[in-house]
Design a protein around this motif. Structure first.
Motif, PDB file in Angstrom:
ATOM      1  N   GLU A 191       0.805  -1.230   0.003  1.00  0.00           N
ATOM      2  CA  GLU A 191       0.051   0.113  -0.091  1.00  0.00           C
ATOM      3  C   GLU A 191       0.835   1.315   0.151  1.00  0.00           C
ATOM      4  N   GLY A 219       2.082   2.064  -3.470  1.00  0.00           N
ATOM      5  CA  GLY A 219       1.167   2.259  -4.665  1.00  0.00           C
ATOM      6  C   GLY A 219       0.846   1.004  -5.361  1.00  0.00           C
ATOM      7  N   LYS A 237      -3.201  -0.426  -5.828  1.00  0.00           N
ATOM      8  CA  LYS A 237      -4.261   0.739  -6.501  1.00  0.00           C
ATOM      9  C   LYS A 237      -5.176  -0.216  -7.150  1.00  0.00           C
ATOM     10  N   GLU A 238      -6.434  -0.064  -6.868  1.00  0.00           N
ATOM     11  CA  GLU A 238      -7.523  -0.703  -7.513  1.00  0.00           C
ATOM     12  C   GLU A 238      -7.576  -2.354  -7.531  1.00  0.00           C
ATOM     13  N   ALA A 246      -6.180   1.144   1.539  1.00  0.00           N
ATOM     14  CA  ALA A 246      -7.208   2.001   0.896  1.00  0.00           C
ATOM     15  C   ALA A 246      -8.553   1.399   0.699  1.00  0.00           C
TER      16      ALA A 246
END
Length: 396
Positions: free
Chosen positions: A322, A325, A328-329, A343
């Motif tokens: 995390e 990055g 992501k998604e 996230a």
């Protein structure tokens, strides 16, 4: 007590002698007073039972001034690394003073799946000490190496004669304790945990490789030893080529519960090669040290950009993936203490989460399911089940 071939790899034993009034067996067995037994599939439960017994035991003579219990875990060439590390890790979490002793001439031993462990001292240095518990991990030929150690045999026989705790798991009860005559009058029970593996897969894609898969497992000072060793062990059982790389300046790292593990190479050397899968153990501050290793995070970014497989367990999904990055998604899970850093927390309560080329899991208690899920993604469910059955672990 007669031991057949199946019992050789299935049974575990802990004798409580006169130190506890009774211990409940799994599956609702009656109280037996002098001992309990478990199977390979219940390593952590076995250790938890030991902790409960140890809590009730009177301190050894050498430990009378302290309530901290002294535990001896001997290891040798071919010891089952998962069993050894889980015993050491959980007992140290419980506050025990655990001594890891090598029955070999060197402190460093190569375990059954080629994980290199470093003992605290040779077994010869333990002859004058009194222990509240001696517990033998299994594995072959590790159990035979323990059995053939005259020093360990004498220490364990003295332990039994003094009415203090001793135990074993997997092949060690039959190969070592039975040979030493320390199972007389004790009942043996082989159990199987009926719980189900809980995993969920999103956006399924096939993980396929043209040749033997090559997997990188980076480790650091403070990595969670159970997670690291279980991942390495299970993947090597599947004949996957596993490269263990240290992100420290030395090959030897000291894990979160002070287990010493020797890597195959340093991360700088490992980073010059390509991998079919990169998988991160957790633990703190190990996860932070992985996250702060530039050569590793560069490898991970390239792995994700190339749509090649990568994964993490425990703190590492949040602290490493995390933070850089790499979620992501993506659906992911992590240790409950770190899941709030994700996230997307919609899958955080699932034990194993697969999303395309990403696989994540929650912690030491889900590491076996995590590793077997990797095997299943690479080779199929039949292969994963076969490996699980050989370890007496229920899957799926």
């Amino acid at each position: 007590m007669a031991c057949n071939a199946n019992m050789m790899h299935m049974l575990g034993v802990c004798r409580t002698a006169r130190l506890t009034s009774s211990i409940a067996l799994p599956l609702g067995a009656d109280k037996i007073g002098r001992g309990f037994y478990t199977s390979l599939s219940s390593r952590v439960k076995f250790t938890r039972k030991i902790c409960a017994s140890l809590a009730q035991a009177k301190p050894s003579a050498s430990g009378m001034a302290s309530t901290q219990k002294k535990v001896l875990v001997p290891i040798g060439f071919g010891t089952e690394e998962m069993e050894a590390v889980i015993l050491i890790d959980v007992l140290r979490r419980a506050g025990s003073d655990v001594t890891v002793a090598s029955v070999e001439t060197d402190l460093q031993i190569e375990a059954s799946r080629r994980v290199k462990l470093v003992a605290d001292r040779p077994i010869s240095a333990c002859t004058e000490e009194m222990f509240d518990l001696i517990v033998l991990p299994g594995g072959m030929p590790g159990s035979s190496r323990l059995r053939d150690s005259e020093i360990l045999e004498n220490i364990t026989k003295r332990q039994a004669a003094d009415g203090r705790l001793y135990g074993a798991i997997c092949a060690a009860p039959a190969v070592a304790l039975e040979t030493w005559g320390l199972l007389k009058g004790l009942r043996v029970m082989c159990t199987r945990d009926g719980s189900e593996v809980v995993k969920h897969e999103y956006n399924p894609v096939e993980w396929s490789f043209a040749k033997t898969p090559v997997v990188l497992v980076p480790i650091a000072n403070g990595s969670e030893e159970m997670e690291a060793v279980i991942i390495i062990d299970v993947l090597r059982r599947a004949n996957i080529h596993v490269v263990v790389a240290s992100v420290e300046e030395t090959l030897e790292i000291v894990a979160s519960r002070k287990v010493k593990i020797v890597a195959d190479k340093l991360i700088e050397e490992a980073a010059t090669s390509a991998y079919d899968l990169i998988v991160l153990p957790g633990g703190m501050p190990g996860a932070e040290r992985l996250s702060n290793t530039q050569s590793l995070t560069k490898l991970l970014r390239e792995q994700a950009e190339s749509k090649k497989a990568y994964g993490a367990i425990c703190a590492s999904p949040a602290v490493v993936l995390e933070a850089h990055g790499l979620l992501k998604e993506k659906k992911a899970t992590a240790h409950p203490a770190f899941s709030q850093k994700l996230a997307d927390q919609s899958a955080a309560d699932t034990r194993v989460v697969i999303d395309g080329n990403l696989i994540t899991s929650r912690g030491p208690g889900t590491a076996m399911e995590f590793a077997l899920a990797i095997v299943e993604k690479i080779f199929g469910q039949e292969k994963a089940i076969s490996i699980a059955e050989a370890m007496v672990f229920p899957y799926p």
